[in-house]
Write an enzyme that holds these catalytic residues in place. Structure first.
Site, PDB file in Angstrom:
ATOM      1  N   ASP A 853      -1.037 -17.400   6.476  1.00  0.00           N
ATOM      2  CA  ASP A 853      -2.131 -16.652   5.851  1.00  0.00           C
ATOM      3  C   ASP A 853      -2.240 -15.278   6.507  1.00  0.00           C
ATOM      4  OD1 ASP A 853      -5.261 -15.913   5.938  1.00  0.00           O
ATOM      5  OD2 ASP A 853      -4.828 -17.076   4.135  1.00  0.00           O
ATOM      6  N   ILE A 854      -2.328 -14.230   5.693  1.00  0.00           N
ATOM      7  CA  ILE A 854      -2.458 -12.861   6.237  1.00  0.00           C
ATOM      8  C   ILE A 854      -3.819 -12.741   6.901  1.00  0.00           C
ATOM      9  CG2 ILE A 854      -2.546 -10.405   5.662  1.00  0.00           C
ATOM     10  CD1 ILE A 854      -0.730 -11.020   3.286  1.00  0.00           C
ATOM     11  N   GLU A 896      -3.484 -14.579  -0.395  1.00  0.00           N
ATOM     12  CA  GLU A 896      -2.752 -14.078   0.763  1.00  0.00           C
ATOM     13  C   GLU A 896      -2.045 -15.195   1.511  1.00  0.00           C
ATOM     14  OE1 GLU A 896      -5.936 -14.101   0.301  1.00  0.00           O
ATOM     15  OE2 GLU A 896      -7.114 -14.536   2.103  1.00  0.00           O
TER      16      GLU A 896
END
Length: 984
Positions: A853-854, A896
C-alpha cells in the site's frame, strides 16, 4: 357459471368431520386421561394471534378453528391465523368479538362489541341487524329463530323471517340485566345465564301483554340465593351444568345441586364436557378444573396455562382440548408418548438408563438419582431422598433388586428402596465410571467401565480385560449375553465377542465405517447392534453383517438402543427422536429381499418432553411383557404402549381450498368455473386441517387435463400453473402425516380455460389453408431472393464476425486488466491466486502472498493533485511490471494497493526479497512531477503453508499490512502467529 366449482362429492365431504389421530389411545370405558398425560401447546400474539384474550372458540364443519378476540376474529388452519376485522363486507361493526357459534351447515355466527352480529358460511358473509349493545352470545333455535344475549340490556328474540333493517319485530324476554350465554336443550327449552341467575325462557309466550310470564328463575325456585351465572351447558345425561360465581351446580329433574363441595367458592367462567364424559370448568382466577368420577384435577399457570383467567373451552374433532385465557391460547392433546419428568416427581430430568423390574415397575437413573415409576406414578426409589448420585447403567441382580452403575461412585446395588456400596476404584475397578453391567447365569458379574471390562466371579476374583487381552477399545458402553452363552461387548471402537476361544473382534467397520457400538438386542441366531452408522444385524451361523442405515432409507446414522416390543416393532433411540421399524422388514432388508425400510418417527410433537434420547450407557431403553416400551431421554422417561402405536385410523384429513387467484387476483371459486383466454397463471392455496401435527402434514396434487401423475408438494400448500392450454381441468389434492398412507383425495375443483378466437378449430383450419397458399406463392420468390442475397450475406457475416472477434478480445482484456497501470486487475489476480495456491498445496511448494500500500497516498493527492496521484500509481505499476517473471506475478489490487504472488521463495528469504523491493520503490525519482515528492510503500506478507484456503492467505497478508502501517509505514511485516513477528 362459476369459475371454479366444487364437485358434488366434495360438497358432501365438507359436511363430514374427517380427521386422523396418528396415535390416539384407546381408553377403557369410564376412563379419563389424567391432566399430566396431556401434551400442551400454547399460542399468543407472538405466534400470530391478534389479541391474547380468547373470548370464544368454535370449529366449523369444514375443520377450521375460529377464535374471538378483542382485535377481531382469527381463523386457524394449523399453520397460520387469518384475521377478520371490522368491515362492510364481513358485517363486523367492531373488532371486539365476544361470541362464536357454529352450526352443522358449515356456518358461524359472529357477534360482539357495538351490537354487531354477522353470519359466515363457506366464503360468504351475511351481516345481520345491529343490536343496541354489546352481544355476549347468540343462539339459533330449532325453529330458526335467533336469540341474542346482550350486556346490560338482557335477552331478545328475532323470528327467522327477519330481514336486514327490520328490528321492530324483536321480542325482549329479559331486560336490564347482563346475559352471558344461551342454550337450547334437547326438549327445545331456552336457557339464559345472566348476572341475576339462570332463567328458563318461554319462547311461546306473547310479548304484547306485559303481565305474561316469559321466564322462570331456576335458583329462586330451588330456594337458593341469587348467583351470577356465567355459562350453562347440557350434559350427555340430559342434566344441565351451571357455572356461577360461587361454584358449579347441576340441574336435573327440576332440582339444583352442588357439583362438588371443593368448588363452592370458585368463580366458574366456562364449561365443557369432553368425549370421555369428563367435565372441564374454567375459572376466573384458578385456571381449569377437570372433574371425572368424583375426582378433581387442576391445571393453572404453574402447569403451563397462559393465564389463570379462563374465558372459553372447546374439544375439537381430533379430541384435543382448546382453552382460551386472558393471556393466550392453550391446547391439550393426547399424545402417543407419556413422559415422566421432575414435575411428575421424577428424581432429575436428565435420564441415562431405565430397566423394567416387572410389568408395572420401572427403575430410572438420572444425573440426580434413582426413581421408581410404578402404576403410572413416579417416586424416589430410595427411602433416603437426600441421597444424590449420577446414575449411568442398570442390570438385574440374581439375588433381587438391581445393579446400579454410576458416573463417579463406581458400582452399587439397589434393593428394598436402599442403595448399597459394592465396588469402586479403591476396591478393584479401573475407574468409577460404570456404563454397562451384566450378571450371567453362573453368577459372574461383568462390569463395563471407561478403562476396561471387569469380570468378578462368585469367589470374588477379579480379571480386567483391555486392549492387551483383545478388546478393540477399553471404553465399554454395552454388554449382552446371547443364547450360546457368548458375551458381547460394545465399545467406542468396535465390537468383540467373548467365548471359550477368547475374544474375537466383529468387523463392524466394514459397514460404512461403523465404530461406536451403543447397544445390543439378542434373538436366537441373530445379534442386533446399534451403531454410529445405523442398525447392524449379525447372523451367527455364518458371521454375516448387514447394515440398515441411510442406504435403506433411514434418515439418521447414530442409533443408541434397539428394543423389540414383541409385536413386530423394533424401537430405535437417537439424539433426534425415537424411530419404529418393522421387525420383519428389518430382516427382509438384511436378507436382501427388500431395498428400503419404512419407519415412523416420534419427537416432541408426540409427547416426548425432549427428542434427545440418551445413549452411551445401558440400558437406555427397555420393554415389559405387557407391550410397553420405556426410553431414557434428556428430559425425563418416556413410555408408549406398542400395541396402541400400531393402531392407526384411516379417517380422512380435512382439506380445504383456501383461495384461488388468477394472474395475482383472488376470485370467488364457488361462483365461477370459466377462466378467460388471457389467463397466464392459476394459483391454488390449500390446507390440511389437522392440528395434532399440522406442521408435518405433507401434500400431493395433480391437475387432470394437464398431467395425470401426482406432484409431490412436501409441506408446501400452494400449487401454481402457468400458460395452461384451453380446455377442462380438475384439481385434486391429497394429504398425509409423515410416513403414513396417503388419504384419498376428496377436494376437487373444476375449471375451464377458454380459448382465444384464433385457438378455435375452424379459425385454425382456415389459417392453415391460408398459410399453405401463401407459402407456395412465396416459395419461388424466396428461392430467387436467397440466391441473390447469398454473396452479400457472406460478406456481411465475415465483416461482423471480424468485428465481434475484435470486440470480444477488447472485452476480455478490459475484464482482466487495470486500465491505469496495464497490470492484471483484482479479478484476474484472484483467479490466478486460487490456481497457484492449489498448485502449491498439491505440490507442497512455497507460495508467498504480498499486499503493498502506498504510504500516505491521500496526502499525495491533497498536496499534488489527483493527476499527480495517478502518475505515482503508474510509476509504481511500471516498477512492479519490471519484476514480473514466470514465478513472480503482480497486480493492482485497487486504489493505492498492489499485490504480488511469489512462487518457490522460501519463507526465510521472503523478508529480504520484499524489503529490497520496498527500497527500490522508495528510490524512484519523481522530480519530473515535483522535487519534494517521495513515495514509500508498506508491505504485508503471508505464506501459503500457514492457511488451508487461498482467501485466508489474503486475510493474513492484509492483517500483516495493517500491522506494518501501525509500525510506522515504509516497512515489511511478515504475518506470524507468535510475538516479535515484525521486521523492518
Amino acid at each position: 357459471m362459476s369459475v371454479i366449482q366444487l364437485s358434488v362429492t366434495q360438497l358432501k365431504a365438507r359436511l363430514c368431520w374427517f380427521y386422523l389421530i396418528f396415535l390416539f389411545p384407546v381408553l377403557p370405558a369410564n376412563a379419563s386421561i389424567p391432566l399430566a398425560n396431556y401434551f400442551n401447546d400454547t399460542w399468543s400474539t407472538q405466534d400470530g394471534l391478534p389479541h391474547n384474550s380468547i373470548n370464544a372458540i368454535a370449529q366449523t364443519t369444514d375443520g377450521y378453528l375460529w377464535f374471538a378476540t378483542w382485535e377481531g376474529v382469527a381463523r386457524y388452519n394449523g399453520r397460520e391465523f387469518r384475521f377478520y376485522e371490522r368491515s362492510d363486507k364481513t358485517g363486523i361493526v367492531d373488532s371486539g368479538t365476544r361470541a362464536l357459534v357454529s352450526d352443522d351447515q358449515n356456518g358461524l355466527w359472529v357477534a360482539g362489541a357495538r351490537g354487531g352480529i354477522t353470519y359466515h358460511k363457506d366464503t360468504k358473509w351475511y351481516p345481520q341487524p345491529v343490536a343496541k349493545n354489546m352481544v355476549n352470545h347468540v343462539l339459533k333455535d330449532s325453529e330458526g329463530g335467533l336469540w341474542i344475549a346482550t350486556e346490560g340490556l338482557g335477552v331478545f328474540h328475532r323470528p327467522h323471517s327477519i330481514n336486514q333493517g327490520q328490528q321492530d319485530s324483536e321480542s325482549w324476554y329479559l331486560e336490564n340485566t347482563s346475559a352471558y350465554r344461551l342454550l337450547e336443550d334437547k326438549q327445545s327449552q331456552i336457557w339464559a345465564a345472566t348476572e341475576k341467575g339462570l332463567f328458563r325462557l318461554d319462547k311461546n309466550a306473547s310479548h304484547t301483554p306485559s303481565t305474561n310470564k316469559k321466564y322462570e328463575d331456576v335458583f329462586k325456585q330451588n330456594g337458593l340465593p341469587e348467583k351470577r351465572v356465567y355459562s350453562v351447558i347440557e350434559l350427555k345425561n340430559g342434566s344441565l351444568l351451571i357455572a356461577t360465581d360461587k361454584g358449579a351446580y347441576v340441574l336435573k329433574n327440576g332440582r339444583v345441586s352442588l357439583l362438588h363441595s371443593e368448588l363452592i367458592n370458585e368463580a366458574i367462567s366456562a364449561l365443557m364436557e369432553d368425549e370421555e364424559g369428563s367435565l372441564w370448568l374454567g375459572t376466573i382466577n384458578k385456571g381449569v378444573f377437570k372433574f371425572h368420577d368424583g375426582e378433581i384435577e387442576n391445571l393453572n399457570a404453574e402447569q403451563g396455562l397462559p393465564n389463570n383467567r379462563v374465558l372459553s373451552m372447546l374439544q375439537d374433532i381430533e379430541g384435543s382440548i382448546w382453552i382460551g385465557t386472558n393471556g393466550g391460547l392453550l391446547r391439550l392433546r393426547s399424545a402417543p408418548f407419556t413422559t415422566f419428568t421432575s414435575e411428575r416427581q421424577l428424581v432429575g430430568d436428565y435420564v441415562r438408563s431405565v430397566i423394567s423390574l416387572d410389568n408395572d415397575t420401572v427403575l430410572a437413573g438420572s444425573s440426580e438419582g434413582l426413581s421408581l415409576i410404578k402404576n403410572n406414578k413416579a417416586q424416589p426409589a430410595l427411602d433416603n431422598s437426600a441421597t444424590k448420585l449420577s446414575v449411568l447403567s442398570f442390570a438385574k441382580r440374581n439375588q433381587g433388586g438391581a445393579w446400579v452403575g454410576t458416573y463417579l461412585n463406581g458400582l452399587k446395588y439397589w434393593q428394598d428402596n436402599q442403595l448399597f456400596d459394592y465396588l469402586d476404584q479403591n476396591s478393584g475397578l479401573p475407574n468409577n465410571e460404570v456404563r454397562a453391567i451384566l450378571e450371567d447365569n453362573q453368577g459372574n458379574l461383568w462390569i463395563g467401565t471407561t478403562n476396561g471390562l471387569v469380570k468378578r466371579d462368585t469367589e470374588g476374583h477379579y480379571q480386567v480385560l483391555g486392549r492387551e487381552q483383545g478388546l478393540p477399545d477399553e471404553y465399554i458402553m454395552a454388554l449382552a449375553r446371547d443364547n450360546r452363552g457368548q458375551l458381547w461387548v460394545g465399545t467406542g471402537v468396535g465390537v468383540a465377542v467373548l467365548n471359550d476361544n477368547g475374544l474375537q473382534n466383529i468387523p463392524i467397520q466394514s459397514q460404512e465405517g461403523a465404530a461406536y457400538a451403543f447397544g445390543f438386542w439378542i434373538e436366537p441366531g441373530f445379534v442386533w447392534i446399534t451403531t454410529d452408522r445405523g442398525l447392524i444385524r449379525y447372523r451367527q451361523r455364518d458371521g454375516q453383517l448387514k447394515l440398515i442405515g441411510r442406504s435403506a432409507g433411514l434418515p439418521i446414522d447414530k442409533l443408541f438402543q434397539v428394543v423389540y416390543d414383541g409385536d413386530d416393532g423394533l424401537w430405535l433411540t437417537s439424539n433426534r427422536g425415537i424411530w419404529r421399524i418393522s421387525y420383519e422388514s428389518a430382516h427382509a432388508v438384511a436378507d436382501g429381499k427388500q431395498q428400503t425400510i419404512a419407519f415412523e418417527h416420534f419427537a416432541e410433537d408426540d409427547g416426548l418432553a425432549s427428542a434427545q434420547a440418551n445413549g452411551g450407557s445401558n440400558p437406555a431403553a427397555t420393554s415389559t411383557d405387557n407391550g410397553k416400551v420405556w426410553f431414557a431421554t434428556a428430559k425425563g422417561v418416556s413410555t408408549i404402549d406398542s400395541a396402541l402405536a400400531s393402531q392407526k385410523t384411516a379417517l380422512r384429513l380435512p382439506i380445504v381450498i383456501e383461495s384461488v387467484s388468477i394472474d395475482g387476483h383472488n376470485i370467488d371459486f364457488t361462483e365461477h368455473n370459466e377462466l378467460p383466454a388471457s389467463t397466464n397463471r392459476v394459483t391454488i392455496n390449500f390446507a390440511g386441517l389437522g392440528y395434532v401435527m399440522s406442521s408435518r402434514i405433507e401434500y400431493r396434487t395433480k391437475l387432470l387435463g394437464f398431467k395425470s401423475d401426482w406432484a409431490l408438494r412436501g409441506k408446501n400448500t400452494v400449487a401454481e400453473y402457468t400458460n395452461l392450454a384451453p380446455g377442462d381441468y380438475k384439481f385434486v389434492v391429497s394429504a398425509r402425516y409423515p410416513y403414513s398412507d396417503w388419504h384419498n383425495a376428496d377436494q376437487i375443483i373444476e375449471f375451464r380455460v377458454l380459448p382465444h378466437f384464433w385457438q378455435r378449430l375452424r379459425v385454425q383450419v382456415a389459417f392453415v389453408l391460408l398459410v399453405i397458399i401463401l407459402m407456395v406463392g412465396l416459395m419461388y420468390w424466396r428461392l430467387h431472393s436467397l440466391k441473390q442475397s447469398e454473396v452479400r450475406l457472406k460478406a456481411i457475416i465475415e465483416k461482423q464476425t471480424h468485428t465481434l472477434r475484435q470486440t470480444s478480445e477488447d472485452f476480455q482484456r478490459q475484464a482482466n486488466e487495470d486500465e491505469l497501470t496495464k497490470l492484471p486487475n483484482r479479478r484476474a489476480f484472484d483467479r490466478l491466486l486460487k490456481e497457484k495456491f492449489e498448485q502449491a498445496k498439491q505440490n507442497n511448494t512455497s507460495l508467498v502472498m504480498v499486499i503493498m500500500d502506498i504510504d500516505h497516498f491521500k496526502k499525495i493527492n491533497d498536496n499534488y493533485s489527483h493527476l499527480v496521484g495517478d502518475k505515482v500509481i503508474q510509476a509504481l505499476g511500471n516498477e512492479l511490471l519490471q519484476l514480473s517473471a514466470p514465478d513472480v506475478h503482480v497486480a493492482r489490487w485497487g486504489g493505492e494497493e498492489f499485490t504480488m504472488i511469489i512462487e518457490g521463495l522460501e519463507a526465510e528469504k521472503a523478508f529480504d526479497y520484499c524489503d529490497s523491493i520496498r527500497q527500490r520503490i522508495a528510490s524512484i525519482d519523481h522530480s519530473h512531477l515535483s522535487n519534494t515528492l517521495k513515495m514509500t510503500v508498506s508491505m504485508g506478507v503471508a505464506f501459503a503453508h500457514q492457511v488451508g484456503h487461498y482467501e485466508d492467505l489474503i486475510r493474513l497478508a492484509d492483517q500483516a499490512l495493517y500491522q506494518a502501517k501501525n509500525d510506522g509505514r515504509n516497512c515489511v511485516q511478515l504475518w506470524r502467529t507468535q510475538k516479535n513477528n515484525n521486521r523492518t
